[in-house]
Design a protein around this motif. Structure first.
Motif, mmCIF file in Angstrom:
data_model
loop_
_atom_site.group_PDB
_atom_site.id
_atom_site.type_symbol
_atom_site.label_atom_id
_atom_site.label_comp_id
_atom_site.label_asym_id
_atom_site.label_seq_id
_atom_site.Cartn_x
_atom_site.Cartn_y
_atom_site.Cartn_z
ATOM 1 N N SER A 748 0.847 -1.189 0.000
ATOM 2 C CA SER A 748 0.000 0.000 0.000
ATOM 3 C C SER A 748 0.885 1.242 0.000
ATOM 4 C CB SER A 748 -0.913 0.006 1.233
ATOM 5 O OG SER A 748 -1.643 1.221 1.313
ATOM 6 N N VAL A 749 0.660 2.112 -0.974
ATOM 7 C CA VAL A 749 1.434 3.347 -1.109
ATOM 8 C C VAL A 749 0.461 4.524 -1.150
ATOM 9 C CG1 VAL A 749 3.076 4.649 -2.509
ATOM 10 C CG2 VAL A 749 3.232 2.156 -2.401
ATOM 11 N N VAL A 750 0.670 5.491 -0.288
ATOM 12 C CA VAL A 750 -0.127 6.723 -0.290
ATOM 13 C C VAL A 750 0.801 7.875 -0.642
ATOM 14 C CG1 VAL A 750 -1.556 8.298 1.067
ATOM 15 C CG2 VAL A 750 -1.720 5.829 1.433
ATOM 16 N N VAL A 751 0.461 8.600 -1.698
ATOM 17 C CA VAL A 751 1.300 9.698 -2.169
ATOM 18 C C VAL A 751 0.559 11.014 -1.989
ATOM 19 C CG1 VAL A 751 2.624 10.648 -4.079
ATOM 20 C CG2 VAL A 751 2.339 8.175 -3.881
ATOM 21 N N LEU A 752 1.076 11.868 -1.123
ATOM 22 C CA LEU A 752 0.586 13.240 -1.024
ATOM 23 C C LEU A 752 1.390 14.040 -2.043
ATOM 24 C CD1 LEU A 752 0.568 13.552 2.883
ATOM 25 C CD2 LEU A 752 -1.049 12.372 1.391
ATOM 26 N N LEU A 753 0.743 14.490 -3.103
ATOM 27 C CA LEU A 753 1.465 14.973 -4.281
ATOM 28 C C LEU A 753 2.295 16.221 -4.052
ATOM 29 C CD1 LEU A 753 -0.872 14.470 -7.363
ATOM 30 C CD2 LEU A 753 1.072 13.126 -6.615
ATOM 31 N N GLY A 754 1.957 17.035 -3.035
ATOM 32 C CA GLY A 754 2.647 18.309 -2.913
ATOM 33 C C GLY A 754 2.055 19.311 -3.885
ATOM 34 N N HIS A 755 2.754 20.423 -4.058
ATOM 35 C CA HIS A 755 2.219 21.492 -4.903
ATOM 36 C C HIS A 755 3.328 22.110 -5.726
ATOM 37 C CE1 HIS A 755 -0.489 24.734 -6.092
ATOM 38 N NE2 HIS A 755 0.434 25.607 -5.741
ATOM 39 N N ALA A 756 3.121 22.149 -7.038
ATOM 40 C CA ALA A 756 4.087 22.773 -7.941
ATOM 41 C C ALA A 756 3.832 24.269 -7.971
ATOM 42 C CB ALA A 756 3.972 22.184 -9.339
#
Length: 774
Positions: A748-756
């Protein structure tokens, strides 16, 4: 005695670099053995994921994430090399891979709302900073290239086309027969799912409706439309709009003056310059009136990702055709207008020699693409342009394959669910979860896109950079202590020397009043601030008793709760923070104060009783202070020897900065019981000049807040903050339900994408865990 030990350690390091390399190799093997010690019984056969020690504080990018996903799904048998930044043990026993992508959420959001994310912070034992990607993450995962394997047979193009006809999104949505334009007009539900402005939906109350009929026919007129936008304090606003009729004739091409001050003209994309708008008086309302006057009742608007144009126009129109949804791709991905125009219409637009996009040109391109699709029909469009569009990534099968193609070739099911999903578009995270759980068969590889939170972030925090600064400032407050009063003449250097034995000091700010001298001390790590309050409060400095306390501000109200949660963080369960003091400093702080995290305020502790001369520190006293509060340098060998009595020491982290001597260390034990034994022996360690406390700072962060924070007066109401807490808790519960639903052995992988951002990226976060048997 201590100095001689340090000297021996330094001498050993200087012998030769080969010896150091051998030690590193030996340590790596020891860590592997230690990891195996943690595994016992049936659980030892289940896969586990962990981040390599040297990569703990190194951010990962999209390509490194795909390294792990490809290895987990295909493994060595598929010719995939091990990831360069993490370790996946027993990868052959991975039962499935599930990836959740949370849009716009940053690493700082995670730690600001730390209490609300109980599942994420306790269930995932591997955590690493994620660098925002300039490309779509879903597309990047599925389209990532993997080496061609001899065991995988490559079908002939005709066979591939026939296979694609069975489940290609164009066929599943539009069928195979040629039909009239009404078959491609979006329904109201489709418009809502794709964030089109719809009358009666929240957020579009102030939008203007066109005078369009309730229904359209296959003979209704088509109009191509395109807009260009700039950035103001309220976000994106209209600066230009173009409209063309069904014959390609330009009916309207107007520059528009936004009501708010323009922060960014986006000239590279919009082609708009300050000079172009200098004398423009046309307003958004003027443009709306023009469009309502020009468009007939049965008009069908055509555009590429048209929802953005209608939102910029603040216009509601019932009947639209979106070319980005006509020429569908797998997993909800969309082609750029420039690509479709070049391949389908054999015409170049948005060329590099142009200053931005030309809306009339783009409007005409979208119109002609729609007309071609309607005239040709979905089946023929797919057959004619299959190789150029939908097989473009496989034109060189001898060199590479797409990740999704390889999974299909191996018979491993793949699923993508989210707002752009071709399987079923979902408006909320709950819908995404429900759709995933309702799938007839559990897919081997699945990607879920959560975007509800993104809408809340845009609503409450329209400027991510400003919110990032505010969040960093709050986190930074946790590393700050105020101390004083100090004797007259006490400098910032003296303060830093005194407090640095508790932890690395980032900066000291002297606060001089008319009568007394105080200081604001900011530590690199939370542990430093914690130890400073516990051990130095009440310290007697040159006859002056000082008080050490946390800032008294709104962000510190829940500090105790946050520190308790951090102590119980899965990442810190086996970690201990230790400070080595010289003998004279140990004598200055009495053991009766119960340091090492057990004390309240210290009782009148003496650094020295020497008095000042005319209110100033004599040179000898300055020298004495320097000698008696200087840090003791640690070496890994002595730390392992001291703390090895409590259990197996897996790793010793002396400093985040290579080649920097330090008196502070993070000790990582193999078992959490070993750390507990060390904490219970704090009095014995004190006699050996060690000051200890549980680790608080997440190991993947080199410091609690790594960037300088600019002053900002921007604040949000407590109601908004509470609403964000509610949203975060809902997200966490949703992720918890998903995690429980996954079968054991699933990565299980959860990615909080961040902000460009135009001013730099705001980092995200990647959390990983292999679900074990309940």
């Amino acid at each position: 005695m201590e100095s001689s030990t340090v000297a021996k350690c330094k001498a050993k390091k200087r012998k030769n670099s080969t010896h150091t390399a051998q030690e590193e190799a030996k340590r790596f093997k020891t860590e592997q053995r230690d990891d195996e010690v943690l595994q016992c019984g049936p659980a030892s056969c289940l896969p586990r994921v962990s981040i390599l020690p040297d990569c703990l504080q190194q951010p990962i990018a999209l390509n490194e994430l795909t390294e792990l996903l490809q290895y987990a799904a295909l493994g060595k048998a598929g010719g995939i090399k091990k990831p360069s930044w993490c370790r996946l043990r027993h990868h052959r026993r991975v039962k499935g891979v599930n990836v959740v992508i949370v849009e716009d959420l940053t690493q700082n959001h995670f730690y600001k709302h730390y209490h609300c994310l109980q599942h994420l912070r306790t269930s995932y034992t591997s955590r690493v900073t994620f660098t925002p990607s300039s490309v779509d993450v879903v597309s990047g995962i599925f389209s990532s290239q993997v080496p061609k394997q001899d065991s995988l047979s490559v079908s002939k193009p005709d066979e591939e086309l026939q296979e694609a006809m069975k489940n290609h999104p164009i066929i599943t949505v539009f069928g195979t027969e040629r039909r009239g334009l009404t078959a491609y007009v979006l329904t109201e539900d489709e418009m809502i799912k794709n964030n089109y402005p719809v009358k009666g939906m929240p957020g579009f109350e102030e939008f203007v409706c066109t005078n369009c009929a309730d229904c359209v026919t296959d003979s209704s007129p088509l109009f191509g439309i395109d807009c260009e936008m700039c950035v103001t304090k309220d976000g994106k606003e209209l600066t230009r709009v173009s409209l063309v009729d069904g014959d390609g004739k330009c009916l309207m091409d107007e520059l528009v003056k936004p009501p708010n001050h323009i922060l960014n003209y986006c000239t590279k994309f919009s082609g708009i310059t300050p000079a172009m708008l200098q004398r423009v008086t046309t307003t958004l309302q003027d443009v709306q009136e023009m469009l309502i006057r020009i468009l007939p009742h049965e008009a069908v608007l055509v555009g590429h990702s048209l929802e953005h144009d209608l939102i910029a126009l603040k216009l509601i129109h019932k009947h639209v055709i979106d070319t980005s949804l006509l020429y569908k791709r797998e997993c909800g991905r969309r082609y750029k207008l420039k690509v479709l125009t070049g391949i389908i219409l054999k015409r170049k637009i948005q060329t590099e020699d142009m200053l931005g996009h030309h809306p009339t040109e783009d409007a005409l391109a979208a119109l002609e693409l729609a007309q071609y699709f309607i005239k040709t029909g979905p089946r023929q469009v797919l057959e004619i342009h299959w190789k150029a569009l939908w097989r473009e990534t496989r034109e060189e099968p001898s060199q590479s394959h797409r990740f999704s193609d390889v999974l299909h070739a191996l018979g491993r099911s793949v699923a993508f669910l989210g707002k752009d999903s071709s399987h079923k578009q979902c408006n909320s995270d709950k819908e995404v979860l429900k759709s995933f759980r309702n799938l007839k068969a559990q897919p081997f590889f699945s990607v879920l896109q959560f975007s509800t939170l993104s809408n809340h972030l845009k609503s409450y925090f329209p400027h991510q950079e400003r919110h990032h600064q505010m969040t960093c400032s709050r986190l930074q407050d946790m590393c700050v202590v105020f101390a004083g009063p100090f004797p007259t003449g006490f400098s910032d250097g003296d303060v830093k020397q005194l407090f640095s034995f508790c932890g690395a000091v980032r900066k000291v700010k002297m606060l001089n009043t008319v009568v007394r001298v105080h200081a604001e001390i900011e530590f690199e790590l939370l542990e430093g601030a914690m130890l400073a309050v516990k051990t130095l409060n009440g310290l007697n400095v040159l006859g002056q008793s000082i008080k050490v306390q946390r800032p008294v501000c709104e962000s510190m109200l829940d500090l105790d709760v946050t520190l308790k949660a951090l102590m119980g963080d899965a990442l810190n369960a086996r970690h201990l923070y230790a400070v080595k003091m010289n003998h004279s400093m140990t004598e200055c702080i009495s053991t009766s104060t119960k340091v090492n995290g057990h004390a309240s305020d210290a009782e009148c502790l003496d650094v020295t009783l020497v008095k000042t001369v005319n209110g100033l520190l004599p040179a000898k006293i300055n020298k004495w202070l320097h000698l008696n509060t200087s840090k003791s340098e640690l070496c890994e060998e002595s730390v392992r020897e001291t703390f090895g009595h409590f259990g197996t020491v897996k790793r010793v982290i002396l400093s985040a900065k290579p080649k920097e001597s330090t008196g502070h260390a993070r000790i990582v034990f193999v078992n959490s019981e070993d750390r507990r034994a060390a904490l219970n022996s704090s009095e014995d360690l004190w006699k050996k000049n060690y000051l200890i406390c549980p680790s608080l700072t997440p190991v993947h962060l080199p410091s609690w807040v790594g960037a300088e924070i600019k002053e900002t007066t921007h604040r949000h109401s407590s109601a908004q903050e509470q609403q964000m807490d509610v949203v975060m808790r809902k997200l966490d519960r949703c992720l918890q339900k998903l995690f429980r639903f996954l079968p054991a052995g699933t990565l299980s992988v959860v990615v909080l994408l961040g902000h460009a951002s135009t001013n730099g990226h705001l980092p995200g976060l990647c959390l990983m865990e292999v679900k074990q048997d309940c």
